[in-house]
Scaffold this active site. Structure first.
Site, mmCIF file in Angstrom:
data_model
loop_
_atom_site.group_PDB
_atom_site.id
_atom_site.type_symbol
_atom_site.label_atom_id
_atom_site.label_comp_id
_atom_site.label_asym_id
_atom_site.label_seq_id
_atom_site.Cartn_x
_atom_site.Cartn_y
_atom_site.Cartn_z
ATOM 1 N N GLY A 30 -2.083 -2.234 10.777
ATOM 2 C CA GLY A 30 -2.537 -3.130 9.714
ATOM 3 C C GLY A 30 -1.406 -4.019 9.250
ATOM 4 N N ASP A 77 -2.437 -4.484 15.177
ATOM 5 C CA ASP A 77 -3.472 -5.139 14.390
ATOM 6 C C ASP A 77 -4.394 -5.870 15.356
ATOM 7 O OD1 ASP A 77 -3.624 -6.148 11.157
ATOM 8 O OD2 ASP A 77 -4.715 -7.362 12.612
ATOM 9 N N ASN A 103 -7.332 1.774 0.870
ATOM 10 C CA ASN A 103 -8.164 2.270 -0.226
ATOM 11 C C ASN A 103 -9.624 2.519 0.182
ATOM 12 O OD1 ASN A 103 -6.508 2.543 -2.559
ATOM 13 N ND2 ASN A 103 -6.279 0.327 -2.616
ATOM 14 N N PRO A 104 -10.287 3.478 -0.487
ATOM 15 C CA PRO A 104 -9.762 4.355 -1.540
ATOM 16 C C PRO A 104 -8.844 5.412 -0.922
ATOM 17 C CG PRO A 104 -12.022 4.947 -1.039
ATOM 18 C CD PRO A 104 -11.726 3.729 -0.224
ATOM 19 N N SER A 132 4.808 4.422 -10.801
ATOM 20 C CA SER A 132 5.819 3.376 -10.933
ATOM 21 C C SER A 132 5.443 2.407 -12.050
ATOM 22 C CB SER A 132 5.961 2.631 -9.602
ATOM 23 O OG SER A 132 6.808 1.510 -9.729
ATOM 24 N N HIS A 184 -6.119 7.715 -7.392
ATOM 25 C CA HIS A 184 -5.521 6.385 -7.483
ATOM 26 C C HIS A 184 -6.663 5.437 -7.818
ATOM 27 C CE1 HIS A 184 -3.316 2.760 -6.729
ATOM 28 N NE2 HIS A 184 -3.988 2.469 -5.619
#
Length: 323
Positions: free
Chosen positions: A22, A47, A132-133, A162, A187
């Site tokens: 990716g 990719d 994600n997720p 962070s 997350h």
């Protein structure tokens, strides 16, 4: 002295290789971060956009004279056969107003198309997942690959932690490096701050905040802003990538260099917080074995309830996706 020198020589001889799957905003930012530090010896970019990854590799190799040598080139899933790490950032990005969990059906199909050929290549290293997720896709990567759970890591709440630390440092006007505070759980929208375990310069966060005249309501407002910061950035510039890319680089370095450091990640729970058979954001010890130990943060009853609620939401989405 001879033993010490031999160990250093052995570390220098060992060739470390990372395959990045990716090369969008997050992937290319990760590749650039890897070029900035001497993290690996070889970085292979995979990719579906072949011209893009060839061009990116050519662009990235020009960084070397200013930093350190790192063989970067375009490749294929077959390159994972002798890799130490496979880092997965591929997936459909989140759009404004869309939750991370909304992406699950789109990105599950993409994930399946990645994990199968990587495993077929003979890959025996560690997966790191940030698409994600992320908690759901990390668990799915482990199930699809059949890998030991310690060798599949999600970025989890590393980015959220962070953001929380940055917000606290600004609000309390303290050195960011003195803030030790984590976001736990998904997350995403059900994540939460572990106030009871957070410290600033070794002192309990709640005590420091009280002395600074910062109320609990103000802290909770900061927590909410942390929770929604990703969406705010997406509205402003279309995507977020620098923070998570640096998180990925830090995780990669911890594994490749056997650093034995504690980081908040998407980790496999097995009894911690009363949870099991899933990945969720919590601190873990990271080294050459991947996740060497999952750490359970002491929580208040209210925080524990939030962790269970977050896990319940994730588990439902994971079960639906896998079925």
């Amino acid at each position: 002295m001879i033993k010490k020198g031999s160990k250093i020589l052995a570390n220098q001889i060992k060739h470390t290789k990372v395959v990045l799957v990716g090369d969008g905003a997050v992937g290319s930012s990760y590749a650039f971060a890897m070029m900035q530090q001497q993290v690996a010896d070889e970085l292979v970019i995979v990719d579906i956009q072949q011209d893009h990854i060839k061009g990116d590799a050519l662009d990235l190799e020009d960084v070397q004279p200013f930093t350190s040598p790192l063989d970067v080139h375009a490749g294929s899933y077959a390159d994972a056969g002798d890799a130490d790490l496979v880092v997965i950032t591929a997936g459909v990005p989140r759009k404004p107003g869309e939750t991370r969990l909304d992406l699950v059906n789109k990105n599950m199909k993409i994930l399946e198309s990645i994990v199968t050929p990587v495993v077929d290549s003979g890959f025996k290293g560690t997966f790191i997942v940030s698409a994600n997720p992320v908690d759901v896709l990390t668990a799915a990567t482990q199930r699809l690959s059949g890998f030991p759970k310690n060798r599949v890591i999600g970025t989890g709440t590393s980015l959220d932690s962070s953001r929380w630390q940055v917000a606290l440092a600004h609000k309390l006007n303290v050195d960011l490096r003195s803030v030790n505070a984590d976001i736990l759980g998904e997350h995403g929208d059900s994540e939460f701050a572990a106030y009871s375990a957070a410290t600033v310069d070794g002192q309990p966060l709640l005590d420091v905040a009280k002395k600074a005249g910062v109320s609990q309501a103000e802290l909770e407002q900061l927590e909410q802003e942390t929770r929604t910061k990703g969406g705010s950035i997406i509205k402003l510039k279309g995507a977020t990538f620098y923070g998570v890319a640096t998180s990925l680089m830090t995780l990669s370095r911890a594994v490749l260099h056997n650093e034995n450091i504690v980081l908040p990640v998407g980790a496999p729970v097995d009894g911690q917080y009363g949870l099991s058979d899933m990945y969720i954001g919590t601190p873990a010890l990271i080294n050459e074995n991947g996740i060497a130990k999952v750490l359970e943060v002491p929580l208040t009853d209210e925080e524990q309830a939030k962790m269970v609620a977050s896990a319940k939401q994730l588990k439902q989405v994971l079960d639906d996706a896998m079925n």
